[in-house]
Design a protein around this motif. Structure first.
Motif, PDB file in Angstrom:
ATOM      1  N   SER A 194      39.649  37.004  56.936  1.00 39.47           N
ATOM      2  CA  SER A 194      39.279  38.164  56.127  1.00 39.47           C
ATOM      3  C   SER A 194      39.508  39.458  56.910  1.00 39.47           C
ATOM      4  CB  SER A 194      37.838  38.052  55.638  1.00 39.47           C
ATOM      5  OG  SER A 194      36.939  37.861  56.707  1.00 39.47           O
ATOM      6  N   ALA A 220      30.785  39.885  50.001  1.00 39.37           N
ATOM      7  CA  ALA A 220      32.112  39.706  50.589  1.00 39.37           C
ATOM      8  C   ALA A 220      31.998  39.905  52.093  1.00 39.37           C
ATOM      9  CB  ALA A 220      33.099  40.707  50.000  1.00 39.37           C
ATOM     10  N   ASP A 263      39.813  42.446  43.910  1.00 42.98           N
ATOM     11  CA  ASP A 263      38.933  41.446  44.511  1.00 42.98           C
ATOM     12  C   ASP A 263      39.760  40.315  45.118  1.00 42.98           C
ATOM     13  OD1 ASP A 263      37.046  39.526  45.154  1.00 42.98           O
ATOM     14  OD2 ASP A 263      36.072  39.559  43.195  1.00 42.98           O
ATOM     15  N   TYR A 264      39.780  40.260  46.440  1.00 42.00           N
ATOM     16  CA  TYR A 264      40.447  39.181  47.163  1.00 42.00           C
ATOM     17  C   TYR A 264      39.412  38.179  47.677  1.00 42.00           C
ATOM     18  CZ  TYR A 264      44.849  41.760  47.077  1.00 42.00           C
ATOM     19  OH  TYR A 264      45.995  42.407  46.671  1.00 42.00           O
ATOM     20  N   VAL A 265      38.286  38.073  47.017  1.00 41.35           N
ATOM     21  CA  VAL A 265      37.158  37.191  47.296  1.00 41.35           C
ATOM     22  C   VAL A 265      36.418  37.630  48.567  1.00 41.35           C
ATOM     23  CG1 VAL A 265      36.321  34.828  47.559  1.00 41.35           C
ATOM     24  CG2 VAL A 265      38.261  35.284  46.047  1.00 41.35           C
ATOM     25  N   ASP A 266      36.998  37.410  49.747  1.00 38.24           N
ATOM     26  CA  ASP A 266      36.325  37.800  50.989  1.00 38.24           C
ATOM     27  C   ASP A 266      36.521  39.276  51.330  1.00 38.24           C
ATOM     28  OD1 ASP A 266      35.349  35.232  51.451  1.00 38.24           O
ATOM     29  OD2 ASP A 266      37.129  34.631  52.551  1.00 38.24           O
ATOM     30  N   TRP A 318      42.186  38.080  43.150  1.00 33.66           N
ATOM     31  CA  TRP A 318      41.541  37.150  42.236  1.00 33.66           C
ATOM     32  C   TRP A 318      41.189  37.870  40.933  1.00 33.66           C
ATOM     33  CZ3 TRP A 318      36.193  36.841  40.773  1.00 33.66           C
ATOM     34  CH2 TRP A 318      35.860  35.673  40.103  1.00 33.66           C
ATOM     35  N   ASN A 319      40.831  39.161  41.061  1.00 33.39           N
ATOM     36  CA  ASN A 319      40.472  39.958  39.898  1.00 33.39           C
ATOM     37  C   ASN A 319      40.841  41.420  40.140  1.00 33.39           C
ATOM     38  OD1 ASN A 319      39.428  40.461  37.349  1.00 33.39           O
ATOM     39  ND2 ASN A 319      37.316  40.589  38.052  1.00 33.39           N
TER      40      ASN A 319
END
Length: 132
Positions: free
Chosen positions: A9, A41, A89-92, A75-76
């Motif tokens: 990350s 995150a 949003d890349y999750v982490d 991701w979003n």
């Protein structure tokens, strides 16, 4: 099909910064949330743009840079239609690209004040003090 390159990350957040700098984003801050209890995150990466056109260009540059280096997209995505605050949003790693006025209004930095802050200028050199 190209295989995704797994990055930490921390590495991903630096790729995001690179994409922001490519389009002259201002006031870039990487907030390390890994030690913050209940953080959603590992990192928030925040920057400002001067117009809706610029924040859209910054967000696209971030996506292109990250994809080129990792073969992964967000991701979003949120906010592309209004172009006042675009979130990737890349999750982490969560990316916030703001118009200056909206950034001041929402003041995410103070909401997550326990995070470790790193500031970046156009030279990609990290600093613990704001880069103007």
């Amino acid at each position: 099909m190209k295989k995704e390159k797994q990055l930490s990350s921390s590495e991903l957040s630096l790729n995001v910064v690179e994409g922001m700098i490519e389009k002259k984003a201002g006031n870039i801050i990487v907030m390390d949330l890994r030690k913050v209890h209940n953080a959603i995150a590992d990192y928030f990466v925040i920057c400002s743009g001067n117009s809706d056109t610029q924040i859209d260009a910054i967000a696209k540059s971030v996506e292109e840079t990250v994809y080129k280096k990792t073969n992964q997209g967000p991701w979003n995505r949120e906010g592309r239609q209004n172009r006042e605050w675009i979130l990737l949003d890349y999750v982490d790693v969560v990316v916030h690209v703001f118009q200056k006025e909206k950034r001041s209004f929402y003041d995410i930095e103070s909401l997550w004040g326990d995070a470790d802050f790193t500031y970046f200028g156009e030279d990609m050199k990290p600093s613990k003090t704001p880069v103007l």
